[in-house]
Design an enzyme around this catalytic site. Sequence first.
Site, mmCIF file in Angstrom:
data_model
loop_
_atom_site.group_PDB
_atom_site.id
_atom_site.type_symbol
_atom_site.label_atom_id
_atom_site.label_comp_id
_atom_site.label_asym_id
_atom_site.label_seq_id
_atom_site.Cartn_x
_atom_site.Cartn_y
_atom_site.Cartn_z
ATOM 1 N N ALA A 1 38.009 29.003 44.930
ATOM 2 C CA ALA A 1 38.002 30.173 45.808
ATOM 3 C C ALA A 1 38.229 31.445 44.996
ATOM 4 O O ALA A 1 37.519 32.450 45.166
ATOM 5 C CB ALA A 1 39.070 30.032 46.887
ATOM 6 N N TYR A 2 39.192 31.403 44.107
ATOM 7 C CA TYR A 2 39.475 32.564 43.267
ATOM 8 C C TYR A 2 38.270 32.889 42.388
ATOM 9 O O TYR A 2 37.828 34.043 42.316
ATOM 10 C CB TYR A 2 40.705 32.281 42.407
ATOM 11 C CG TYR A 2 41.159 33.463 41.579
ATOM 12 C CD1 TYR A 2 41.902 34.487 42.156
ATOM 13 C CD2 TYR A 2 40.853 33.548 40.225
ATOM 14 C CE1 TYR A 2 42.325 35.573 41.404
ATOM 15 C CE2 TYR A 2 41.275 34.635 39.463
ATOM 16 C CZ TYR A 2 42.005 35.635 40.060
ATOM 17 O OH TYR A 2 42.402 36.717 39.317
ATOM 18 N N SER A 3 37.711 31.882 41.737
ATOM 19 C CA SER A 3 36.564 32.107 40.846
ATOM 20 C C SER A 3 35.372 32.650 41.622
ATOM 21 O O SER A 3 34.691 33.579 41.166
ATOM 22 C CB SER A 3 36.191 30.796 40.140
ATOM 23 O OG SER A 3 37.254 30.314 39.341
#
Length: 249
Positions: free
Chosen positions: A155-157
Amino acid sequence: MSVYQGRFEGRCAIVTGGASGLGKAAAARIVAEGGKVVLWDLNADALAAAKAETGATDVVALDVSDQAAVAAAAKASEAALGKVDILICSAGITGATAPVHEYPLDSWKRVVDINLNGLFYCCREVVPLLLANGYGRIVNVASVAGKEGNPNASAYSATKAGVIGLTKSLGKELAEKGVIANALTPATFESPILAQLPKSQVDYMRSKIPMGRLGEISESAAMVCFMASEECSFTTASTFDTSGGRTTF
């Protein structure tokens, strides 16, 4: 922190995620160099302390994933500052640490809402204020994870890759209008956000940095302030790295 005396004289900035970490450090430097700042953050208590520490003109407690709140904050900040010249979007969260097939749906949605949708709302509401001046600088904080991807951080990436793409699109839209938009793509640096991650994840990210250490907030803040200044005049729709050699493109 070295200070460029008067570099931001007469300039007014909104800094999201301004109660801690990179946002607070960049805000403090802008004020020290002659500018005025309004800090936005979800943490109302930390905002009060950050206002005193940075010398900010005002603070707004809000969730950037709430579009209506962002629109109201943009108007209130313009009123407090008199105008807006600079937008620094530093608000963000890491989300869960898990492989894609086990990633919690609620964490995925929250990361997307803050890191990508929230940043979009901030740009959408503040860009008209910059266009009204015929001048502006936008700094969107992405990550080396948006270029390379980190395992167990999908999700962060993904959201940081989205920030890079949004910034490239925005910078091209504004290229002839006096407003410059770029993204910062740092490798992991010492910051309160690391408390959201297990030590194993932090160790993995450190191991990917050729310099063999995490970055310092001051190093990324220095780059942000260059990107937010008049000196950054012929680079837009691009990325600036503070990665200790990790970034490969």
